[in-house]
Design an enzyme around this catalytic site. Structure first.
Site, PDB file in Angstrom:
ATOM      1  N   LYS A  96       0.826  -1.211   0.000  1.00  0.00           N
ATOM      2  CA  LYS A  96       0.000   0.000   0.000  1.00  0.00           C
ATOM      3  C   LYS A  96       0.859   1.260   0.000  1.00  0.00           C
ATOM      4  CE  LYS A  96      -4.299  -1.903   1.741  1.00  0.00           C
ATOM      5  NZ  LYS A  96      -5.282  -1.992   2.823  1.00  0.00           N
TER       6      LYS A  96
ATOM      7  N   ARG B  94      -3.094  -9.827   5.734  1.00  0.00           N
ATOM      8  CA  ARG B  94      -3.530  -9.975   4.335  1.00  0.00           C
ATOM      9  C   ARG B  94      -2.431  -9.429   3.422  1.00  0.00           C
ATOM     10  NH1 ARG B  94      -6.051  -6.865   0.454  1.00  0.00           N
ATOM     11  NH2 ARG B  94      -7.693  -7.899  -0.753  1.00  0.00           N
TER      12      ARG B  94
HETATM   13  C1  9MG Z   1     -10.145  -5.999   0.364  1.00  0.00           C
HETATM   14  N1  9MG Z   1      -9.145  -5.281   1.122  1.00  0.00           N
HETATM   15  C2  9MG Z   1      -8.217  -4.406   0.625  1.00  0.00           C
HETATM   16  N2  9MG Z   1      -7.461  -3.930   1.626  1.00  0.00           N
HETATM   17  C3  9MG Z   1      -7.913  -4.521   2.757  1.00  0.00           C
HETATM   18  C4  9MG Z   1      -7.550  -4.435   4.109  1.00  0.00           C
HETATM   19  O1  9MG Z   1      -6.588  -3.627   4.525  1.00  0.00           O
HETATM   20  N3  9MG Z   1      -8.219  -5.179   5.005  1.00  0.00           N
HETATM   21  C5  9MG Z   1      -9.246  -5.997   4.609  1.00  0.00           C
HETATM   22  N4  9MG Z   1      -9.888  -6.708   5.569  1.00  0.00           N
HETATM   23  N5  9MG Z   1      -9.634  -6.114   3.335  1.00  0.00           N
HETATM   24  C6  9MG Z   1      -8.976  -5.384   2.443  1.00  0.00           C
END
Ligand code: 9MG
Length: 291
Positions: free
Chosen positions: A236, A270
């Protein structure tokens, strides 16, 4: 600060047909089934058509690399992304969910805000509902409740189109904590017990760089609410902005954020780069449990 605190964080949680030990860190691999996602956009699509073989190849590698979850999303939340119809979203995600459930041993997380997608993904065997809008779309709370699956409530200020236009908070950690208290109340009223809720502060969703850094530094405050915490910072802009790196050079920065989040209580991370994150978290875990 008023927080809804559970006395004890549950060590195990049931995700559909799989029970997971949340005293250890887990990695969630990202599979964006969208032609326009921000970091890996387009490469599972050829001429706007989903390449199921390519999606499955990526899924298989991520499972071999140690992912506990695969997060399947068919609607991009990138600022300015195209709006997708319910049918388009279903056409993108359902073949992938069905193919994964038929051949891989992994928990499928469905990344959606759409009630119809929640219901059909659950029917096809998804084990977690991951909603960046925290079940705020009309009908989403009831649809999620009906599945009896765990839900991940993510915080976002505003909507994807406008969320980066001057986001403001009184105190970011307190404001987000109060937001979760409200959403948890709504979930409980719709039949989703607190024991089936995970929370995610939503790095990059309506937050400046300074907000994101403060949130990570103080993530332990959100973790102390007693609900499992999921985070997503992989590739990000918070990493790009600190390191001045393009999207494809943010791995090392992402590993630092994953380890710091785990140390502050996050249990599911994630990411796009599964193998490297699994190693980093295994190392961090060994240190954390040492005497
Ligand atoms: C779908 N998505 C994109 N970024 C995310 C994040 O930081 N957390 C979660 N739970 N989903 C995300």
């Amino acid at each position: 600060m008023t927080c809804q605190v559970l006395t004890k964080r549950p060590a195990k949680m049931l995700f559909g047909d799989q029970r997971l030990d949340l005293s250890q860190p887990h990695v969630m691999g990202v599979i964006n089934v969208t032609p326009d996602s921000f970091s890996d956009g387009g490469n599972l699509f050829a001429s706007q058509a989903l390449c199921l073989d390519a999606a499955m190849a990526r899924a298989r590698v991520m499972v071999e690399e140690g992912a506990s979850f695969l997060d399947i999303g068919g609607e991009s939340t990138r600022p300015g992304a195209d709006i997708v119809s319910v049918q388009q979203e279903l056409d993108r995600v359902m073949p992938v969910i069905e193919a994964i459930k038929a051949s891989l041993d992994v928990i499928v997380s469905i990344d959606t805000s759409t009630p119809e997608v929640i219901a059909l993904a659950a029917k096809a065997g998804a084990g977690l509902i991951n909603d960046v809008r925290a079940l705020s779309r009309k009908g989403a709370l009831q649809a999620a409740s009906d599945t009896q699956l765990p839900v991940c409530l993510m915080h976002m200020q505003g909507d994807p189109k406008t969320m980066q236009n001057d986001p403001t908070y009184d105190c970011i950690v307190e404001d987000i904590s109060h937001y979760f208290d409200e959403r948890i109340k709504h979930c409980n009223q719709s039949g989703i017990p607190t024991e089936r809720i995970l929370i995610d502060p939503g790095f990059g969703f309506g937050k400046t760089l300074s907000h994101n850094l403060q949130l990570l530094k103080h993530l332990d405050i959100l973790a102390s609410k007693g609900l499992p915490v999921l985070v997503g910072m992989s590739r990000k802009s918070m990493i790009g902005n600190v390191l001045n790196r393009p999207v494809d050079e943010r791995l090392y920065g992402g590993l630092a954020t994953a380890v710091m989040a785990y140390e502050r209580g996050a249990r599911i991370v994630r990411v796009h780069d599964v193998a490297q994150t699994v190693d980093a978290l295994r190392m961090a875990h060994a240190i954390m449990i040492s005497d």
